[in-house]
Design an enzyme around this catalytic site. Structure first.
Site, mmCIF file in Angstrom:
data_model
loop_
_atom_site.group_PDB
_atom_site.id
_atom_site.type_symbol
_atom_site.label_atom_id
_atom_site.label_comp_id
_atom_site.label_asym_id
_atom_site.label_seq_id
_atom_site.Cartn_x
_atom_site.Cartn_y
_atom_site.Cartn_z
ATOM 1 N N ARG A 6 0.816 -1.213 0.000
ATOM 2 C CA ARG A 6 0.000 0.000 0.000
ATOM 3 C C ARG A 6 0.851 1.266 0.000
ATOM 4 O O ARG A 6 1.748 1.435 0.813
ATOM 5 C CB ARG A 6 -0.934 0.004 1.207
ATOM 6 C CG ARG A 6 -1.914 1.165 1.233
ATOM 7 C CD ARG A 6 -2.846 1.037 2.419
ATOM 8 N NE ARG A 6 -3.778 -0.051 2.230
ATOM 9 C CZ ARG A 6 -4.322 -0.738 3.241
ATOM 10 N NH1 ARG A 6 -3.967 -0.486 4.484
ATOM 11 N NH2 ARG A 6 -5.193 -1.694 2.999
ATOM 12 N N HIS B 4 4.875 -10.477 2.090
ATOM 13 C CA HIS B 4 5.349 -9.552 3.121
ATOM 14 C C HIS B 4 6.609 -10.085 3.797
ATOM 15 O O HIS B 4 7.214 -9.397 4.619
ATOM 16 C CB HIS B 4 4.229 -9.328 4.146
ATOM 17 C CG HIS B 4 4.447 -8.190 5.070
ATOM 18 N ND1 HIS B 4 4.671 -8.355 6.426
ATOM 19 C CD2 HIS B 4 4.477 -6.856 4.854
ATOM 20 C CE1 HIS B 4 4.820 -7.173 6.993
ATOM 21 N NE2 HIS B 4 4.710 -6.240 6.062
ATOM 22 N N TYR C 185 13.186 2.955 12.126
ATOM 23 C CA TYR C 185 12.388 1.859 12.677
ATOM 24 C C TYR C 185 13.293 0.904 13.455
ATOM 25 O O TYR C 185 14.417 0.635 13.041
ATOM 26 C CB TYR C 185 11.717 1.040 11.565
ATOM 27 C CG TYR C 185 10.666 1.751 10.754
ATOM 28 C CD1 TYR C 185 10.416 3.116 10.885
ATOM 29 C CD2 TYR C 185 9.908 1.049 9.816
ATOM 30 C CE1 TYR C 185 9.453 3.746 10.121
ATOM 31 C CE2 TYR C 185 8.936 1.676 9.048
ATOM 32 C CZ TYR C 185 8.725 3.023 9.201
ATOM 33 O OH TYR C 185 7.767 3.645 8.436
ATOM 34 N N ARG D 92 2.841 -2.076 19.953
ATOM 35 C CA ARG D 92 2.981 -0.650 19.687
ATOM 36 C C ARG D 92 1.646 0.001 19.336
ATOM 37 O O ARG D 92 1.325 1.083 19.803
ATOM 38 C CB ARG D 92 3.953 -0.431 18.523
ATOM 39 C CG ARG D 92 4.240 1.041 18.249
ATOM 40 C CD ARG D 92 4.838 1.231 16.872
ATOM 41 N NE ARG D 92 3.836 1.157 15.824
ATOM 42 C CZ ARG D 92 4.041 0.671 14.601
ATOM 43 N NH1 ARG D 92 5.212 0.180 14.293
ATOM 44 N NH2 ARG D 92 3.085 0.646 13.708
ATOM 45 N N HIS E 99 9.082 -1.533 15.474
ATOM 46 C CA HIS E 99 8.593 -2.279 14.309
ATOM 47 C C HIS E 99 8.918 -3.770 14.365
ATOM 48 O O HIS E 99 8.335 -4.560 13.618
ATOM 49 C CB HIS E 99 9.210 -1.656 13.046
ATOM 50 C CG HIS E 99 8.634 -2.135 11.761
ATOM 51 N ND1 HIS E 99 9.283 -3.019 10.923
ATOM 52 C CD2 HIS E 99 7.448 -1.860 11.165
ATOM 53 C CE1 HIS E 99 8.531 -3.261 9.864
ATOM 54 N NE2 HIS E 99 7.415 -2.576 9.971
#
Length: 692
Positions: free
Chosen positions: A414, A444, A477, A573, A601
């Site tokens: 995205r 992913h 991150y 988180r 992350h």
């Protein structure tokens, strides 16, 4: 704190919290960072901008989906989170309050604080004669040639306004050369124009001096409407549904279908209208009508309608005292000195903890693979890399040199779709094998495999990670990466690549848990094993760190483990749908959230396992999409020394932190440490791992 379980929680569907309200709770914690006076002033401004960016995506995706559900009549209660209409009502109320607080903080603390340090935003009323003359010249020279004012009349209907673009609604009096007098016009600010304009030193009057583009347009709008009287110029911005619709069952070519769909993202259904304070009610009603929105979709803001654009200010101002202290990322001793990475990895696994440790070894690993004549093949997954990626450039160079290069590019990452399409085209031009994953499943997983010929045999070297192959985000991150030459892990990674590029059934792997095949069942089995240990009187502990926790069966397994006596520490988180601390349901579960300088992350999963201490790193959160609609990896840390590093640096240091703790209703409270206040976990890790 324990909460007695009320009758409404005894129903299965009430055991989960709303995803949308959880996202807003996370963003309220981001706002708290901007409110924290211990944070340097420009970093406080950055957190305000991050909040605005987060809310943009929240409206583009989550609120857009809520509105679609309401429009389609799908207003039922999902998992007890509440109906779409109820959630939307709560979202609207909380977001309006949050945005009001955001701008109040901007105007009452951050802008005055910056001005005190010599960083000023000049409103039109404070311009000197010299500044006004310079800005007028700039407007005539650089802006007017790009502007296209659109007067609204039957021949000029309301224009299609791009998603999140800056526009000005102009109120006019008088008649033009054709005798027209509609009273309204629209100015769309060209995207090439900077939204924050630094004044040159000769007119700034000392320090750093900035003017907003909207102020310049407001001041000189009359030049675009000769002979007319401009009664008002009111900035506004519309946010649209930005989720792409690609029918994966009907398409024959995903790349072509996506390329055709991308331009429509800018013109999806409207979901939010932002207007600057002072916009007349009649103009607000007119704009709402044009965009098909209701009063609850209107957000009046006392300042710029797009705070995200103020992010550029942080880089334009060179005042170190107003920013976080810079640091130089460390490099593990085994990889120091720019030596042979392949030789170092053959000696033993290497763990990288970003951003405290540098991402450069990953880039050097790929660079050496390109340069090394003994390397015959490189395979990598690509999710987010950015528009200017050194990683992708090395892959292109490797293909040019005749190495077998295979890249699995996720086209549906995205907001990175266009960049990934462009990289895929460049790789194809030089002969790389480009695979767009598996239709229906986002790729992913984060993996890079290099195949090298050594003493007549082929040997695999692998990099696995919790984060993207993106050098910029690797500085922002927190993520773990593992470099290994372990033969069984290498064979597992090779098998996953073959699943992605070829055809065949899923095969049994030595170490990796892979979604959508084994990851979910292995996670559930590991949690249930801890419950068995607890019932047998053995020590049992689950510690899990992730971005989001939403998957119902995992939550139910955690509830059951808690009832069996398992101690469960969750470091989440963002959004968490589990309710902690309810007597008889989740009294042994604690949920905390870390918000700080760096975006947390990494995904880490620890299972005590009767003293064996199993530790896994993963690309996957505990969400339905990660378990069932994505290709994800979860890999063990096998080296005992590195395992202890992950436990210490990735888990225990956060459990001792003065973090946000969540109650059973999804509200967060900042946990105050007793006695001596420890340094925040991220500061401790900087001191431990960074070079300076």
């Amino acid at each position: 704190m324990l909460y007695d379980s009320p009758s409404r929680l005894e129903r299965t569907e009430s055991r989960f919290l709303s995803r949308e309200l959880g996202i807003l709770a996370f963003n309220r914690r981001v706002l708290a960072q901007a409110e924290d006076r211990r944070v340097p002033m420009l970093e406080r401004l950055r957190f305000l901008c991050i909040l605005s960016s987060n809310l943009d995506e929240f409206f583009e995706i989550r609120v857009a989906e809520l509105k679609e559900r309401i429009k389609l009549g799908e207003d039922g209660d999902r998992r007890g989170e509440g109906s779409a209409r109820d959630i939307f009502r709560a979202v609207s109320e909380r977001t309006h309050a949050m945005v009001a607080g955001q701008y109040r903080l901007l105007n009452e603390e951050i802008l005055p604080g910056l001005a005190h340090e010599g960083v000023r935003f000049l409103p039109e009323r404070d311009w000197t004669r010299e500044q006004r003359r310079w800005l007028h010249d700039y407007f005539v020279r650089e802006m007017m040639p790009l502007m296209t004012p659109i007067g609204l009349d039957p021949a000029h209907p309301f224009p299609r306004v791009l998603n999140k673009s800056l526009a000005i609604a102009v109120q006019l009096v008088g008649r033009d050369a054709f005798g027209r007098s509609s009273g309204r016009a629209i100015l769309q600010a060209p995207r090439l124009l900077p939204r924050v304009m630094p004044l040159p030193p000769q007119v700034a009057g000392g320090g750093y001096c900035f003017v907003l583009l909207t102020s310049v347009l407001h001041a000189f709008a009359s030049a675009l409407f000769q002979g007319m009287i401009v009664q008002g110029a009111h900035p506004f911005r519309v946010t649209r549904n930005s989720d792409l619709f690609v029918d994966e069952e009907e398409i024959k070519d995903l790349r072509t279908a996506l390329a055709g769909e991308l331009p429509q993202r800018h013109f999806g259904d409207s979901v939010r209208l932002e207007v600057a304070e002072g916009c007349p009610a009649q103009m607000e009603e007119f704009l709402l009508e044009q965009f098909g929105l209701d009063a609850q979709d209107l957000y009046r803001v006392d300042g710029p309608v797009n705070l995200v654009r103020l992010m550029s200010l942080v880089d334009l101002v060179d005042l170190p005292a107003l920013k976080f202290r810079p640091f130089l990322p460390g490099v593990p001793k085994a990889l120091g000195g720019h030596g042979d990475i392949f030789r170092a990895v053959r000696k033993g696994d290497t763990l990288l903890h970003h951003p405290y440790q540098s991402f450069n070894p990953v880039i050097e690993f790929l660079e050496q693979a390109v340069e090394d004549p003994d390397v015959v093949a490189i395979k990598q997954t690509v999710y987010r890399t950015g528009t200017d990626s050194v990683i992708m450039k090395y892959l292109i160079e490797a293909a040019r040199r005749g190495k077998e290069v295979t890249v699995v590019v996720e086209l549906l990452a995205r907001f990175d779709e266009e960049a990934n399409l462009n990289w895929a085209a460049k790789l194809e031009e030089v002969g790389a094998h480009i695979i767009y994953g598996v239709v229906g499943y986002k790729t992913h997983a984060k993996m890079l495999m290099v195949v090298r010929r050594e003493e007549g045999v082929l040997r695999r070297y692998v990099h696995l990670s919790t984060g993207n192959y993106h050098p910029r985000t690797a500085k922002l991150y927190t993520d773990f990466g593992l470099l290994t030459a372990n033969e069984e892990i290498g064979a597992d990674v090779d098998a996953v690549f073959k699943q992605l590029t070829g055809l065949g059934r899923a095969r049994s792997l030595h170490h990796l848990w892979v979604a959508p095949f084994t990851l979910h069942e292995r996670m559930l089995a590991a949690i249930k094993r801890e419950a068995r240990h607890a019932r047998a009187g053995k020590p049992a502990h689950v510690i899990a760190k992730m971005n989001s926790l939403l998957e119902p069966r995992v939550i139910e397994a955690l509830y059951a483990a808690s009832q069996a006596g398992v101690k469960i520490d969750l470091i989440v988180r963002g959004v968490c749908a589990l309710r902690p601390g309810i007597r008889g349901l989740s009294e042994n579960i604690r949920v905390r959230s870390i918000i700080g300088r760096f975006l947390e992350h990494s995904r880490i999963f620890y299972f005590a396992n009767d003293g064996a201490e199993d530790v896994y790193l993963s690309s996957a959160d505990w969400m339905e999409r990660n378990f069932f609609r994505r290709i994800e990896l979860c890999f063990p840390v096998l080296d005992p020394r590195l395992k202890q590093r992950v436990i210490k640096e990735g888990l225990k240091i956060y459990l001792a932190d003065a973090a946000w703790e969540m109650d059973a209703d999804g509200e967060y409270h900042l946990r105050r440490a007793r006695g001596r206040v420890p340094r925040p976990a991220q500061e401790q890790l900087l001191a431990l791992l960074a070079a300076r």
